[in-house]
Scaffold this motif. Structure first.
Motif, PDB file in Angstrom:
ATOM      1  N   THR A 104       5.363   3.663  -0.271  1.00  0.00           N
ATOM      2  CA  THR A 104       4.271   2.895  -0.864  1.00  0.00           C
ATOM      3  C   THR A 104       3.177   3.846  -1.345  1.00  0.00           C
ATOM      4  O   THR A 104       3.109   5.005  -0.907  1.00  0.00           O
ATOM      5  CB  THR A 104       3.686   1.924   0.160  1.00  0.00           C
ATOM      6  N   PRO A 105       2.267   3.386  -2.213  1.00  0.00           N
ATOM      7  CA  PRO A 105       1.143   4.244  -2.624  1.00  0.00           C
ATOM      8  C   PRO A 105       0.314   4.727  -1.448  1.00  0.00           C
ATOM      9  O   PRO A 105      -0.166   5.868  -1.442  1.00  0.00           O
ATOM     10  CB  PRO A 105       0.344   3.339  -3.563  1.00  0.00           C
ATOM     11  N   GLU A 106       0.127   3.875  -0.446  1.00  0.00           N
ATOM     12  CA  GLU A 106      -0.658   4.268   0.721  1.00  0.00           C
ATOM     13  C   GLU A 106       0.033   5.397   1.488  1.00  0.00           C
ATOM     14  O   GLU A 106      -0.606   6.360   1.923  1.00  0.00           O
ATOM     15  CB  GLU A 106      -0.873   3.065   1.646  1.00  0.00           C
ATOM     16  N   HIS A 107       1.358   5.268   1.652  1.00  0.00           N
ATOM     17  CA  HIS A 107       2.094   6.309   2.357  1.00  0.00           C
ATOM     18  C   HIS A 107       2.164   7.597   1.539  1.00  0.00           C
ATOM     19  O   HIS A 107       2.102   8.697   2.093  1.00  0.00           O
ATOM     20  CB  HIS A 107       3.508   5.810   2.682  1.00  0.00           C
ATOM     21  N   ARG A 108       2.296   7.473   0.238  1.00  0.00           N
ATOM     22  CA  ARG A 108       2.349   8.664  -0.623  1.00  0.00           C
ATOM     23  C   ARG A 108       1.035   9.443  -0.573  1.00  0.00           C
ATOM     24  O   ARG A 108       1.018  10.663  -0.772  1.00  0.00           O
ATOM     25  CB  ARG A 108       2.649   8.253  -2.068  1.00  0.00           C
ATOM     26  N   ALA A 109      -0.061   8.741  -0.325  1.00  0.00           N
ATOM     27  CA  ALA A 109      -1.355   9.423  -0.239  1.00  0.00           C
ATOM     28  C   ALA A 109      -1.494  10.218   1.055  1.00  0.00           C
ATOM     29  O   ALA A 109      -2.318  11.139   1.137  1.00  0.00           O
ATOM     30  CB  ALA A 109      -2.490   8.405  -0.352  1.00  0.00           C
ATOM     31  N   ALA A 110      -0.695   9.880   2.057  1.00  0.00           N
ATOM     32  CA  ALA A 110      -0.821  10.523   3.364  1.00  0.00           C
ATOM     33  C   ALA A 110       0.211  11.617   3.590  1.00  0.00           C
ATOM     34  O   ALA A 110      -0.065  12.597   4.298  1.00  0.00           O
ATOM     35  CB  ALA A 110      -0.702   9.472   4.476  1.00  0.00           C
ATOM     36  N   ASP A 149       3.189  -3.271   8.693  1.00  0.00           N
ATOM     37  CA  ASP A 149       3.086  -2.176   7.719  1.00  0.00           C
ATOM     38  C   ASP A 149       4.357  -2.043   6.883  1.00  0.00           C
ATOM     39  O   ASP A 149       4.886  -0.960   6.680  1.00  0.00           O
ATOM     40  CB  ASP A 149       2.795  -0.852   8.443  1.00  0.00           C
ATOM     41  N   ARG A 154       3.243  -7.387   3.542  1.00  0.00           N
ATOM     42  CA  ARG A 154       2.334  -7.523   2.405  1.00  0.00           C
ATOM     43  C   ARG A 154       2.669  -8.774   1.590  1.00  0.00           C
ATOM     44  O   ARG A 154       1.763  -9.464   1.095  1.00  0.00           O
ATOM     45  CB  ARG A 154       2.416  -6.266   1.539  1.00  0.00           C
TER      46      ARG A 154
END
Length: 488
Positions: A104-110, A149, A154
């Protein structure tokens, strides 16, 4: 005090043995590829074989082995809770994580991701007698469970008419569905297949909903390792190894074929899927349950030993430090007494779980890296030392002032009076309270499972979630009970 020092020396010897046992055995011939997953309740990703609870398997386990083979490395799995996987990755406990992590975008940011190794959708699971809930629209107005998550969560929370319940473990969601607390479950197709399709109580309904991709996670700056593993993953995709692994687990789907552009029919029987179904179906009757429980004994005994070792070492540390804190607050100079009082109030005023996580995950950023066992002992010991200090201070205050005056009159020094007269009397008073605190510490030791220690409670989670047996397994994994001592 000599006895305490001897106990501390014995505790540190246990620490050394436990740390040595937990350390990987070095191999000069082949380097290690260290990866992590939460294999406690994680069918079919990484899990313990129902037919042999000491054996780990799963389609991600096979993928990791295939990647390690391409890299000419020896794979080593590190168990960690889902919530601790990425913090452990950032701390450097392992090189990568395979655990069905959605890109996900959130995971890719981390974190840094490899190319996708699996593409899937969401499926609906209902009780076998339930009708009509075979589409996402049909779930409106109902209570639906899922894993936290995830894409499914979602999707569900985006629909206000659906009452959503998110779970840490999929086994808990299926338990609530079985008991009527949920109307349906929406989760990734592999989980639906291995939990819903193998049970006579449930059935998987409707078509696949949505689309999500799994990737191997790396620390954000570790591009070199990501590129190495990505190249190896590309090799097992190109030569059909990934196709064969997924086919064995009955997880090769039209969605995967479209994603990889691989529409070949390699005629690989789903033997891993059939073996899992057979092992789950064979666990019926008292004889099968008895054989299963006997097979649990090595894991339960190891978990019990680790629980007792952590608790005993932590209590020894708590007693030794607690005595120092109490004496310093009672008889030390004012600045030292103030600092000891500040320590006691801060430690008692913050949650133990936060302290455990800080010592294990926070201290490495300050240059202090501890093994899980040592971190667990240190966190529990430092926490309970604050409580022991107050118990001992109360015990010291209970000794009449005349005892000190009499000792001084007999020409004893202040230190001798404390060691030979005051402390023994106070210690006798607080022994019952110490026993109560050790019982509490023994129970609180379950919290160290969040830092990769597989103690008794974590062993129970693994076994009960694999077999859906929360009663028999729970009785086997019950922590040793002690009778609380009455201070009177």
């Amino acid at each position: 005090m000599r006895a305490i020092l001897h106990l501390l020396m014995g505790c540190f010897s246990v620490l050394a043995v436990a740390t040595a046992d937990a350390a990987p055995v070095a191999s000069e011939a082949m380097p290690e590829m260290v990866w992590a997953s939460d294999g406690q309740a994680n069918v079919p990703y990484v899990f313990h074989d129902p037919a042999d609870s000491t054996r780990v398997e799963g389609f991600e386990y096979d993928i990791a082995a295939a990647i390690a083979q391409r890299l000419h490395e020896r794979p080593r799995l590190v168990q960690n809770d889902w919530d601790g996987l990425i913090p452990g990755l950032k701390r450097g406990l392992y090189q990568m994580v395979l655990d069905g992590i959605e890109m996900t975008p959130e995971h890719r940011a981390a974190v840094l991701f490899s190319r996708p190794y699996y593409v899937t959708g969401e499926r609906i699971v209902v009780r076998r007698d339930r009708q009509g809930l075979d589409s996402f629209e049909a779930l409106r107005g109902h209570t639906v469970g899922t894993i936290k998550d995830t894409l499914a969560e979602r999707m569900l929370t985006g629909e206000p008419t659906i009452s959503t319940r998110a779970y840490e473990e999929e086994s808990n969601a299926f338990s609530d569905l079985r008991n009527g607390r949920l109307d349906a479950i929406l989760l990734d197709e592999p989980i639906a297949l291995y939990y819903g399709a193998v049970s006579p109580e449930f059935r998987v309904v409707g078509e696949s909903i949505g689309r999500t991709q799994y990737g191997i996670a790396f620390e954000a700056a570790n591009h070199v390792e990501r590129d190495r593993v990505d190249a190896a993953l590309g090799e097992i995709i190109a030569d059909g190894t990934l196709h064969r692994i997924l086919a064995r687990w009955n997880l090769w789907t039209p969605m995967m074929a479209d994603a990889l552009g691989d529409h070949t029919d390699i005629h690989v029987p789903p033997d891993a899927w059939e073996r899992y179904r057979t092992s789950i179906g064979a666990l019926n009757g008292w004889g099968a349950h008895l054989r299963r429980y006997i097979g649990f004994l090595p894991l339960v005994l190891h978990g019990a030993w680790l629980t007792l070792a952590v608790s005993a070492c932590a209590m020894i540390l708590a007693v030794a430090l607690g005595i120092v804190l109490a004496l310093s607050r009672r008889y030390g100079p004012r600045p030292l007494a103030f600092l000891c009082g500040l320590y006691v109030e801060i430690v008692r005023g913050t949650p133990l779980l936060i302290q455990i996580l800080f010592i294990f995950y926070g201290l490495p950023s300050l240059g202090v890296t501890l093994s899980p066992f040592l971190a667990g002992v240190l966190a529990l010991g430092l926490n309970y030392a604050a409580y022991e200090a107050e118990n001992y201070r109360a015990g010291l205050q209970s000794v009449s002032r005349g005892q000190m005056e009499a000792a001084i009159a007999l020409n004893m020094t202040h230190a001798q009076a404390l060691r030979l007269v005051i402390v023994p009397q106070a210690f006798r008073t607080v022994v019952p309270v110490m026993t109560n605190d050790f019982i509490s510490l023994l129970k609180d030791s379950s919290l160290v499972s969040v830092i990769t220690l597989t103690e008794l409670s974590q062993t129970y989670v693994r076994l009960s979630s694999t077999y859906y047996d929360y009663v028999g397994t729970g009785l086997m994994s019950k922590r040793p009970e002690m009778t609380r001592c009455d201070p009177a």
